[in-house]
Motif scaffolding. Structure first.
Motif, PDB file in Angstrom:
ATOM      1  N   LEU A  14       0.817  -1.220   0.000  1.00  0.00           N
ATOM      2  CA  LEU A  14       0.000   0.000   0.000  1.00  0.00           C
ATOM      3  C   LEU A  14       0.849   1.266   0.000  1.00  0.00           C
ATOM      4  CD1 LEU A  14      -2.748  -0.936   2.635  1.00  0.00           C
ATOM      5  CD2 LEU A  14      -3.038  -0.743   0.149  1.00  0.00           C
ATOM      6  N   GLN A  15       1.998   1.182   0.626  1.00  0.00           N
ATOM      7  CA  GLN A  15       2.810   2.380   0.862  1.00  0.00           C
ATOM      8  C   GLN A  15       3.064   3.227  -0.383  1.00  0.00           C
ATOM      9  OE1 GLN A  15       6.779   1.601   2.459  1.00  0.00           O
ATOM     10  NE2 GLN A  15       6.520   3.366   3.806  1.00  0.00           N
ATOM     11  N   PRO A  16       3.477   2.635  -1.512  1.00  0.00           N
ATOM     12  CA  PRO A  16       3.782   3.485  -2.672  1.00  0.00           C
ATOM     13  C   PRO A  16       2.579   4.252  -3.202  1.00  0.00           C
ATOM     14  CG  PRO A  16       4.505   1.216  -3.031  1.00  0.00           C
ATOM     15  CD  PRO A  16       3.731   1.218  -1.774  1.00  0.00           C
ATOM     16  N   TYR A  17       1.395   3.695  -2.987  1.00  0.00           N
ATOM     17  CA  TYR A  17       0.188   4.354  -3.491  1.00  0.00           C
ATOM     18  C   TYR A  17      -0.379   5.341  -2.480  1.00  0.00           C
ATOM     19  CZ  TYR A  17       0.492   0.722  -6.973  1.00  0.00           C
ATOM     20  OH  TYR A  17       0.942  -0.090  -7.978  1.00  0.00           O
ATOM     21  N   LEU A  18      -0.288   4.966  -1.196  1.00  0.00           N
ATOM     22  CA  LEU A  18      -0.941   5.792  -0.182  1.00  0.00           C
ATOM     23  C   LEU A  18      -0.083   6.976   0.266  1.00  0.00           C
ATOM     24  CD1 LEU A  18      -2.822   3.331   2.220  1.00  0.00           C
ATOM     25  CD2 LEU A  18      -3.796   5.104   0.755  1.00  0.00           C
ATOM     26  N   GLU A  19       1.207   6.759   0.406  1.00  0.00           N
ATOM     27  CA  GLU A  19       2.015   7.852   0.950  1.00  0.00           C
ATOM     28  C   GLU A  19       2.049   9.030  -0.013  1.00  0.00           C
ATOM     29  OE1 GLU A  19       5.032   5.746   4.124  1.00  0.00           O
ATOM     30  OE2 GLU A  19       5.885   6.891   2.464  1.00  0.00           O
ATOM     31  N   GLY A  20       1.711  10.166   0.518  1.00  0.00           N
ATOM     32  CA  GLY A  20       1.670  11.367  -0.301  1.00  0.00           C
ATOM     33  C   GLY A  20       0.371  11.557  -1.054  1.00  0.00           C
ATOM     34  N   ALA A  21      -0.498  10.551  -1.022  1.00  0.00           N
ATOM     35  CA  ALA A  21      -1.778  10.665  -1.735  1.00  0.00           C
ATOM     36  C   ALA A  21      -2.771  11.498  -0.939  1.00  0.00           C
ATOM     37  CB  ALA A  21      -2.355   9.273  -1.990  1.00  0.00           C
ATOM     38  N   VAL A  22      -3.668  12.142  -1.670  1.00  0.00           N
ATOM     39  CA  VAL A  22      -4.782  12.836  -1.030  1.00  0.00           C
ATOM     40  C   VAL A  22      -6.010  11.931  -1.116  1.00  0.00           C
ATOM     41  CG1 VAL A  22      -6.360  14.802  -1.182  1.00  0.00           C
ATOM     42  CG2 VAL A  22      -3.890  15.134  -1.526  1.00  0.00           C
ATOM     43  N   ILE A  23      -6.658  11.761   0.018  1.00  0.00           N
ATOM     44  CA  ILE A  23      -7.893  10.974   0.055  1.00  0.00           C
ATOM     45  C   ILE A  23      -9.028  11.902  -0.379  1.00  0.00           C
ATOM     46  CG2 ILE A  23      -9.473   9.642   1.488  1.00  0.00           C
ATOM     47  CD1 ILE A  23      -7.066   9.120   3.383  1.00  0.00           C
ATOM     48  N   GLU A  24      -9.469  11.723  -1.601  1.00  0.00           N
ATOM     49  CA  GLU A  24     -10.473  12.661  -2.128  1.00  0.00           C
ATOM     50  C   GLU A  24     -11.870  12.323  -1.626  1.00  0.00           C
ATOM     51  OE1 GLU A  24      -9.545  12.336  -6.409  1.00  0.00           O
ATOM     52  OE2 GLU A  24      -8.754  14.376  -6.165  1.00  0.00           O
ATOM     53  N   ARG A  25     -12.108  11.049  -1.412  1.00  0.00           N
ATOM     54  CA  ARG A  25     -13.439  10.635  -0.971  1.00  0.00           C
ATOM     55  C   ARG A  25     -13.323   9.256  -0.341  1.00  0.00           C
ATOM     56  NH1 ARG A  25     -17.914   8.362  -3.668  1.00  0.00           N
ATOM     57  NH2 ARG A  25     -16.714   8.203  -5.589  1.00  0.00           N
ATOM     58  N   VAL A  26     -14.191   8.979   0.613  1.00  0.00           N
ATOM     59  CA  VAL A  26     -14.223   7.669   1.260  1.00  0.00           C
ATOM     60  C   VAL A  26     -15.634   7.114   1.179  1.00  0.00           C
ATOM     61  CG1 VAL A  26     -13.964   6.397   3.438  1.00  0.00           C
ATOM     62  CG2 VAL A  26     -12.339   8.218   2.849  1.00  0.00           C
ATOM     63  N   GLU A  27     -15.757   5.907   0.644  1.00  0.00           N
ATOM     64  CA  GLU A  27     -17.041   5.207   0.662  1.00  0.00           C
ATOM     65  C   GLU A  27     -17.010   4.214   1.808  1.00  0.00           C
ATOM     66  OE1 GLU A  27     -18.544   3.388  -3.013  1.00  0.00           O
ATOM     67  OE2 GLU A  27     -16.919   4.482  -4.019  1.00  0.00           O
ATOM     68  N   GLN A  28     -17.840   4.455   2.784  1.00  0.00           N
ATOM     69  CA  GLN A  28     -17.996   3.497   3.884  1.00  0.00           C
ATOM     70  C   GLN A  28     -19.323   2.808   3.651  1.00  0.00           C
ATOM     71  OE1 GLN A  28     -17.889   5.156   7.929  1.00  0.00           O
ATOM     72  NE2 GLN A  28     -19.507   3.667   8.406  1.00  0.00           N
TER      73      GLN A  28
END
Length: 297
Positions: A14-28
């Motif tokens: 997950l690290q390469p994709y998540l680090e530095g990414a902005v979470i634009e939206r979350v579907e719960q």
DNA sequence: ACTAGCCCCTGTCCGC
DNA sequence: TGCGGACAGGGGCTAG
């Protein structure tokens, strides 16, 4: 799928994709997993940038730029899946193919990655023993899920002396003591069985019997500490074990299951040179234990 | 303070 | 082919 090596493999995926990414939206997609989601969980994550993806024992920690941390546990069947758009972002546009949610997809993070791609990371968990909670980063170590955890087997501190002190006076079976996350954090059913085989120790013996006196740790505690560290490092290097589910966030498999010495090998010959025993399966506190009674004493 | 046992939940596999 | 039971990488809670 989750003992320490599998969670570490997921973290690295997950690290390469998540680090530095902005979470634009979350579907719960449901109100709870094992526990209810925190209040306003999705809203509290939206527009935040991920600063780090960490791990403590079998917990993933997703650190955000406002000082919040998502604590995620995979339970027995949790997994993360990465879905990237494969296209660079055109400013002002938001487009990637919207595939249908798979069964048991419970949380979807919609991301704008540091490299400028749109994508999603999806948490899937059929049995729903996993969970996600929120903590403040400065209070992370005191969070109820993490505060009682024992030593990391990947660190340098787990040696014969420490293991002796952890097991001394414990009357529980050695296997149960190794599964106790308050003593060593991150071991599960597979790697406890494997470490005990490597050390030639019976899962049935009382844990304290390999401690030795405080001033002179038993050599068996030293050997067990070494076996634990080695099996965990070997498993991480192999990308964990894939039994029934995929481990890696990119969908590929771990391959440590091909290196099992005893786990899931009931009735098969013991692999220790010159042993000639047969791997047995017994049940200890409701879980299967695999071991060779001939060479594990 | 310890320990064993049960529970949460879905999916799969095996024997009848 | 269908059905019931056992089992699965975890851990929290309860009752002794």
């Amino acid at each position: 799928m989750p003992e320490l090596p599998e969670v570490e493999t997921v973290r690295r995926g997950l690290q390469p994709y998540l680090e530095g990414a902005v979470i634009e939206r979350v579907e719960q997609r449901r109100p709870d997993l094992r526990f209810p989601f925190p209040d306003r969980f999705a809203e509290r994550l939206e527009s935040r940038r991920v600063t780090a993806v960490g791990r403590r024992a079998k917990y993933l920690t997703i650190h955000l730029d406002d000082g919040a941390v998502v604590i995620s546990h995979l339970g027995m069947s949790g997994s993360w899946r990465i879905e990237m758009s494969g296209e660079a972002v055109i400013p002002g546009e938001f487009h990637y193919e919207r595939s249908k949610a798979a069964a048991h997809d419970h949380v979807v993070f919609h991301l704008l990655t540091a490299s400028g791609e749109h994508g999603r990371v999806v948490f899937n968990d059929p049995r729903r023993f996993g969970f996600m909670l929120l903590a403040e980063e400065r209070l992370l170590d005191e969070h109820p899920s993490l505060s009682g955890l024992g030593v990391e087997p990947t660190g340098n501190s787990l040696d014969g002396e420490l293991l002796s002190s952890l097991l001394r006076d414990k009357r529980a079976p050695l296997k149960a003591a190794l599964l106790d996350q308050r003593l060593i954090a991150g071991l599960g059913n597979i790697y406890v069985c494997e470490a005990l085989w490597r050390a030639g120790l019976s899962p049935l013996r009382s844990a304290g019997t390999i401690a030795g006196p405080p001033d002179k740790p038993d050599v068996r505690a030293e050997e067990l500490a070494t076996a634990i560290r080695e099996v965990i490092f070997d498993a991480i290097a192999a990308g964990g074990s894939s039994l029934r589910d995929y481990v890696h966030a990119d969908g590929s498999l771990g391959y440590f299951q091909h290196s099992f010495s005893v786990y899931d090998r009931e009735g098969e010959p013991c692999l220790r040179a010159g042993c000639g025993g047969t791997v047995e399966r017994i049940v200890q506190s409701g879980r299967s234990t695999f071991f060779c009674a001939a060479c594990q004493r």
